[in-house]
Write a protein that holds these residues in place. Structure first.
Motif, PDB file in Angstrom:
ATOM      1  N   ILE A   1      -8.675 -33.586  19.473  1.00 51.29           N
ATOM      2  CA  ILE A   1      -8.349 -32.698  19.477  1.00 51.29           C
ATOM      3  C   ILE A   1      -8.515 -31.699  20.901  1.00 51.29           C
ATOM      4  N   ILE A   2      -9.869 -32.213  21.237  1.00 54.80           N
ATOM      5  CA  ILE A   2     -10.243 -31.235  22.280  1.00 54.80           C
ATOM      6  C   ILE A   2      -9.140 -31.322  23.484  1.00 54.80           C
ATOM      7  N   ASP A   3      -8.641 -32.696  23.784  1.00 53.57           N
ATOM      8  CA  ASP A   3      -7.802 -33.455  25.172  1.00 53.57           C
ATOM      9  C   ASP A   3      -6.513 -32.008  24.551  1.00 53.57           C
ATOM     10  N   ARG A   4      -5.882 -32.537  23.435  1.00 52.81           N
ATOM     11  CA  ARG A   4      -4.586 -31.636  23.137  1.00 52.81           C
ATOM     12  C   ARG A   4      -5.195 -29.841  23.482  1.00 52.81           C
ATOM     13  N   GLN A   5      -6.769 -29.929  23.405  1.00 52.05           N
ATOM     14  CA  GLN A   5      -6.742 -28.118  23.107  1.00 52.05           C
ATOM     15  C   GLN A   5      -6.904 -27.551  24.819  1.00 52.05           C
ATOM     16  N   VAL A   6      -7.463 -28.776  25.726  1.00 51.66           N
ATOM     17  CA  VAL A   6      -7.473 -28.689  26.983  1.00 51.66           C
ATOM     18  C   VAL A   6      -6.259 -28.649  27.479  1.00 51.66           C
ATOM     19  N   LEU A   7      -5.607 -29.544  27.387  1.00 56.50           N
ATOM     20  CA  LEU A   7      -3.929 -29.492  28.151  1.00 56.50           C
ATOM     21  C   LEU A   7      -3.123 -28.677  27.687  1.00 56.50           C
ATOM     22  N   SER A   8      -3.458 -28.225  26.403  1.00 58.63           N
ATOM     23  CA  SER A   8      -2.665 -26.995  25.938  1.00 58.63           C
ATOM     24  C   SER A   8      -2.797 -25.396  26.844  1.00 58.63           C
TER      25      SER A   8
ATOM     26  N   LEU B   1      -3.761 -25.286  30.147  1.00 57.75           N
ATOM     27  CA  LEU B   1      -3.953 -25.900  30.995  1.00 57.75           C
ATOM     28  C   LEU B   1      -2.641 -25.546  30.937  1.00 57.75           C
ATOM     29  N   HIS B   2      -1.530 -25.878  30.157  1.00 55.61           N
ATOM     30  CA  HIS B   2       0.295 -25.721  30.375  1.00 55.61           C
ATOM     31  C   HIS B   2       0.310 -24.269  30.242  1.00 55.61           C
ATOM     32  N   ARG B   3      -0.371 -23.555  29.531  1.00 55.71           N
ATOM     33  CA  ARG B   3      -0.068 -22.029  29.176  1.00 55.71           C
ATOM     34  C   ARG B   3      -0.561 -21.307  31.135  1.00 55.71           C
ATOM     35  N   ILE B   4      -2.018 -21.344  31.377  1.00 58.79           N
ATOM     36  CA  ILE B   4      -2.499 -21.489  32.632  1.00 58.79           C
ATOM     37  C   ILE B   4      -1.086 -21.316  33.500  1.00 58.79           C
ATOM     38  N   LEU B   5      -0.894 -22.511  33.522  1.00 54.01           N
ATOM     39  CA  LEU B   5       0.646 -22.900  34.463  1.00 54.01           C
ATOM     40  C   LEU B   5       1.831 -22.042  33.788  1.00 54.01           C
ATOM     41  N   GLY B   6       2.122 -22.515  33.381  1.00 55.82           N
ATOM     42  CA  GLY B   6       3.239 -21.175  32.377  1.00 55.82           C
ATOM     43  C   GLY B   6       3.147 -19.637  33.602  1.00 55.82           C
ATOM     44  N   ARG B   7       1.904 -19.009  33.366  1.00 58.69           N
ATOM     45  CA  ARG B   7       1.526 -17.713  33.461  1.00 58.69           C
ATOM     46  C   ARG B   7       1.646 -17.234  34.623  1.00 58.69           C
TER      47      ARG B   7
ATOM     48  N   ASP C   1       7.197 -29.036  38.744  1.00 54.60           N
ATOM     49  CA  ASP C   1       5.899 -28.397  36.782  1.00 54.60           C
ATOM     50  C   ASP C   1       7.510 -27.627  36.518  1.00 54.60           C
ATOM     51  N   GLY C   2       7.936 -27.416  36.577  1.00 57.94           N
ATOM     52  CA  GLY C   2       9.414 -27.174  35.974  1.00 57.94           C
ATOM     53  C   GLY C   2       9.247 -25.322  36.240  1.00 57.94           C
ATOM     54  N   ASP C   3       9.516 -25.082  34.715  1.00 52.88           N
ATOM     55  CA  ASP C   3       9.320 -23.394  34.961  1.00 52.88           C
ATOM     56  C   ASP C   3       7.953 -23.112  34.081  1.00 52.88           C
ATOM     57  N   ALA C   4       8.029 -21.788  33.466  1.00 50.99           N
ATOM     58  CA  ALA C   4       7.571 -21.054  32.447  1.00 50.99           C
ATOM     59  C   ALA C   4       7.749 -22.030  31.244  1.00 50.99           C
ATOM     60  N   ALA C   5       8.899 -21.331  30.524  1.00 51.63           N
ATOM     61  CA  ALA C   5       9.113 -22.411  29.638  1.00 51.63           C
ATOM     62  C   ALA C   5       9.061 -23.561  28.817  1.00 51.63           C
ATOM     63  N   ASP C   6       8.785 -24.733  30.549  1.00 51.83           N
ATOM     64  CA  ASP C   6       8.762 -26.008  30.529  1.00 51.83           C
ATOM     65  C   ASP C   6       7.255 -25.736  29.815  1.00 51.83           C
ATOM     66  N   GLN C   7       6.492 -25.486  30.031  1.00 53.29           N
ATOM     67  CA  GLN C   7       5.183 -25.094  30.576  1.00 53.29           C
ATOM     68  C   GLN C   7       5.019 -25.057  29.172  1.00 53.29           C
ATOM     69  N   LEU C   8       5.239 -24.032  28.209  1.00 52.58           N
ATOM     70  CA  LEU C   8       4.856 -23.603  27.344  1.00 52.58           C
ATOM     71  C   LEU C   8       5.247 -24.668  25.799  1.00 52.58           C
TER      72      LEU C   8
ATOM     73  N   ILE D   1       3.945 -28.532  21.664  1.00 47.52           N
ATOM     74  CA  ILE D   1       4.119 -29.711  21.477  1.00 47.52           C
ATOM     75  C   ILE D   1       2.956 -30.716  20.864  1.00 47.52           C
ATOM     76  N   LEU D   2       1.426 -29.406  21.992  1.00 45.60           N
ATOM     77  CA  LEU D   2       0.557 -30.036  21.477  1.00 45.60           C
ATOM     78  C   LEU D   2      -0.146 -29.495  20.848  1.00 45.60           C
ATOM     79  N   GLU D   3       0.307 -28.324  20.698  1.00 43.58           N
ATOM     80  CA  GLU D   3      -0.807 -27.489  19.754  1.00 43.58           C
ATOM     81  C   GLU D   3      -0.776 -27.322  17.824  1.00 43.58           C
ATOM     82  N   ALA D   4       0.673 -28.396  17.969  1.00 40.37           N
ATOM     83  CA  ALA D   4       1.330 -28.341  16.796  1.00 40.37           C
ATOM     84  C   ALA D   4       1.262 -30.561  16.220  1.00 40.37           C
ATOM     85  N   GLY D   5       0.976 -31.128  17.849  1.00 42.58           N
ATOM     86  CA  GLY D   5       0.731 -31.968  17.031  1.00 42.58           C
ATOM     87  C   GLY D   5       1.944 -32.990  16.670  1.00 42.58           C
TER      88      GLY D   5
END
Length: 254
Positions: free
Chosen positions: A60-67, A69-75, A85-92, A97-101
């Motif tokens: 869960i801690i890895d999912r939280q960290v990666l999630s 980072l993706h949200r930061i990169l998306g912004r 890196d794709g675009d903001a939508a790809d990162q979100l 995916i990580l948050e929902a498991g």
């Protein structure tokens, strides 16, 4: 040459003999090679080199960290961005995916990542490069002293790279290119260029390990010096390393 006596159970002796027979070498030679491999470790062939497999689960801690980072990169991605890196939508989407498991989609996190090249295999590449560097310097030094190294021997002692069609050797070849990006091993670049830019088109690792074992025997048998010339090889030593390329089972015919 020093003698070493060891005692093993009979079944161990029988297993070693069977392995030696399969390789086409004597029991003594097979055991000696195994001992040398403790000094010059064999590469690890167990791993399948290529894209890293997606994890079936994450902490869960890895999912939280990666999630996060993706949200930061998306912004922070520029509007209209569409690079690796794709675009903001790809990162979100990745964050969701990580948050929902959704474990079936975890492959997105490892896409493009390769299986690790172990430290032992990285060290192996560096040792091989160092051996060929000393060989190259030695040939050049002998030429300056008027000692002729015939063309066939010089070509046999060129670094031909690795087989790009083999997963492990291909990974090692990419590591060679990585090491040469900052001008290390510059004296070996012409050799790679002459050998299809480091693609040997045949398996080379076992050959290099035999050469490296002989090179280590030579270096272990001399007094350590402080001058660069103390590490150079004689014409006879160069021939010994070249001869080590031949598999032991074929040497009687060579």
């Amino acid at each position: 040459m020093a003698m070493l006596n060891i005692r093993v159970d009979e079944h161990v002796r029988d297993q070693l003999k069977a392995m030696a027979d399969a390789k086409g070498v004597s029991l003594s030679e097979h055991v000696r090679d195994l001992l040398m491999e403790s000094v010059v470790p064999v590469s690890e062939r167990d791993a399948t080199h290529g894209d890293e497999l997606a994890p079936e689960s994450m902490r869960i801690i890895d999912r939280q960290v990666l999630s996060l980072l993706h949200r930061i990169l998306g912004r922070v991605l520029p509007e209209g961005s569409n690079d690796v890196d794709g675009d903001a939508a790809d990162q979100l989407k990745r964050a969701t995916i990580l948050e929902a498991g959704y474990t079936r989609e975890y492959w997105l996190e490892t896409a493009g990542f390769e299986t690790e090249l172990s430290k032992r295999d990285c060290d192996r590449v560096s040792d091989i490069l160092q051996m060929f560097r000393i060989i190259t310097f030695s040939i050049n030094h002998l030429a300056k002293d008027g000692v002729v190294v015939d063309q066939d021997l010089a070509e046999d002692l060129e670094f031909a790279g690795f087989d790009h069609n083999d997963s492990l050797e291909g990974h090692m070849a990419r590591y060679v290119r990585f090491q040469m990006e900052d001008d290390r091993w510059g004296e070996l670049r012409p050799q790679l260029d002459r050998n299809d830019r480091g693609n040997s088109h045949r398996l080379m690792l076992d050959t290099y390990l035999r050469m490296l074992s002989e090179y280590r025997r030579i270096m272990d048998g001399r007094t350590r010096g402080f001058r660069s010339q103390d590490y150079l090889l004689s014409l006879d030593e160069l021939r010994r390393i070249a001869d080590a390329q031949i598999h032991p089972s074929n040497r009687s015919e060579a």
